[in-house]
Motif scaffolding. Structure first.
Motif, mmCIF file in Angstrom:
data_model
loop_
_atom_site.group_PDB
_atom_site.id
_atom_site.type_symbol
_atom_site.label_atom_id
_atom_site.label_comp_id
_atom_site.label_asym_id
_atom_site.label_seq_id
_atom_site.Cartn_x
_atom_site.Cartn_y
_atom_site.Cartn_z
ATOM 1 N N CYS A 187 1.217 9.426 3.906
ATOM 2 C CA CYS A 187 0.449 8.256 4.336
ATOM 3 C C CYS A 187 0.555 8.091 5.844
ATOM 4 C CB CYS A 187 0.984 6.986 3.681
ATOM 5 S SG CYS A 187 0.792 6.912 1.899
ATOM 6 N N TYR B 102 0.840 -1.210 0.000
ATOM 7 C CA TYR B 102 0.000 0.000 0.000
ATOM 8 C C TYR B 102 0.871 1.254 0.000
ATOM 9 C CZ TYR B 102 -2.964 3.714 1.891
ATOM 10 O OH TYR B 102 -3.610 4.909 2.102
ATOM 11 N N ARG C 22 1.363 4.338 -2.897
ATOM 12 C CA ARG C 22 1.049 5.723 -2.557
ATOM 13 C C ARG C 22 2.285 6.623 -2.572
ATOM 14 N NH1 ARG C 22 -3.554 8.263 -1.854
ATOM 15 N NH2 ARG C 22 -2.962 9.104 0.181
ATOM 16 N N LYS D 158 6.209 9.754 3.748
ATOM 17 C CA LYS D 158 6.022 9.969 2.315
ATOM 18 C C LYS D 158 7.258 9.478 1.581
ATOM 19 C CE LYS D 158 5.986 14.174 0.473
ATOM 20 N NZ LYS D 158 5.468 15.517 0.063
#
Length: 352
Positions: free
Chosen positions: A74, A65, A69, A155
């Protein structure tokens, strides 16, 4: 590594299982069969949890995930935050030799599935490396994970992806060993996940102020044709160790043999003069990272980096030319590192 002996009066039990694409073995002191069963279940559950969260091969994992992203902020779990902070710390400490941003390079070398599945494939037809990534080594060296511990957010740079396989395995060993010892009062234990291990042997009554009896751990021989499966022995009362090798996780491709230790300069499997390295210290994460780093950099650059950084470790390096180098304290040979045919000794404050 292989456990060969532990001369302790504790009642010990050993159990083995597979998780995180490796073999895991735990040998623990216990007081009752009920406690032994519970410890076994908890250990298996912990490694399954780590695999489900950090595997790059499971589409539902948190790591997958996060990679999807890349470029966006996140929120992450406490476990992911902890491991990413470790990865960033060691990327800096090793001057980028340890680098989690090598997933693209691994996949372009053919490592697109778990090694267990690759081992069953017809490598010459099923595993053909693609063209190298457009990313340059200089660009790779500039990458960093933006981490906000207060917000528990991270990130990744846009267009990047990370692999945490090695550091997660050693982190899982460290966390489990600490929980067993501190929370469950397991007086003696050894947790070994594919060569990344933590060991402890407390004194009488579980009091770690008194020295316990050592674990004797066989050091895997780097040459499969050798008469013995191990070459020397590591004696640990309390500590950690890890072994990394360019000879183990290998696969054949149409472009030639490949292995999993990616050189961040070439973005290809490392081709240094070191084929295997065993590192011992107090922390399995540090041991795993430095063992990998030394295999990637080789003896000259790797030992020079150790001399500059002075991590609290000792290292046994096996060369392609069959030379065996030891970096550490001379007094450790014969006491901590036993029956190892060292051909060159390099003291921790010398590169001569």
């Amino acid at each position: 590594m292989k456990l060969t002996n532990h001369a302790a009066s504790d009642r010990l039990f050993t159990f083995r299982f597979r998780a995180m694409n490796t073999s895991i073995a735990c040998t623990l002191a216990y007081e009752s069969e009920e406690q032994a069963d519970r410890l076994r279940r908890d250990a298996v559950s912990w490694f399954r949890y780590a695999e489900e969260k950090f595997s790059r091969f499971l589409p539902t994992s948190e790591l997958v995930y996060l990679n999807r992203r890349a470029g966006a902020d996140c929120l992450v779990s406490s476990a992911m935050l902890e491991v990413l902070q470790l990865a960033e710390t060691y990327r800096r400490r090793t001057d980028g030799a340890f680098n989690p941003f090598i997933l693209d390079a691994l996949e372009r070398c053919g490592y697109e599935d778990s090694f267990e599945r690759l081992a069953l494939a017809d490598f010459m037809t099923a595993c053909s490396p693609r063209e190298l990534p457009a990313l340059s080594a200089d660009e790779l060296g500039m990458h960093a994970i933006a981490i906000n511990p207060r917000m528990k957010s991270v990130k990744l740079p846009a267009g990047t992806s990370i692999d945490l396989g090695g550091i997660v395995k050693s982190w899982a060993v460290r966390r489990l060993a600490d929980w067993l010892r501190r929370k469950q009062r397991v007086t003696s234990g050894l947790v070994n996940a594919g060569g990344d291990l933590a060991a402890w042997s407390d004194g009488p009554g579980g009091d770690d102020s008194s020295e316990g009896r050592p674990w004797r751990i066989g050091i895997e021989h780097p040459r499969p044709e050798a008469e013995s499966s191990h070459i020397g022995m590591l004696s640990l009362v309390e500590g950690a160790a890890a072994t990394s090798s360019t000879l183990g996780r290998r696969w054949q491709t149409a472009a030639g043999p490949m292995h999993h230790l990616i050189d961040p300069v070439t973005l290809l499997p490392a081709e240094s003069d070191i084929v295997q390295c065993t590192v011992s210290g107090g922390d399995p994460v540090a041991c795993e990272v430095w063992a990998k780093t030394l295999c990637i950099l080789g003896s000259a650059s790797g030992i020079a980096l150790l001399a500059r950084k002075q991590p609290p470790i000792e290292a046994l390096l096996f060369g392609r030319d069959r030379e065996i180098l030891f970096y550490g304290a001379a007094a450790s040979i014969g006491s901590k590192w036993r029956d190892v045919p060292v051909t060159r000794l390099i003291t921790a404050r010398s590169t001569s």
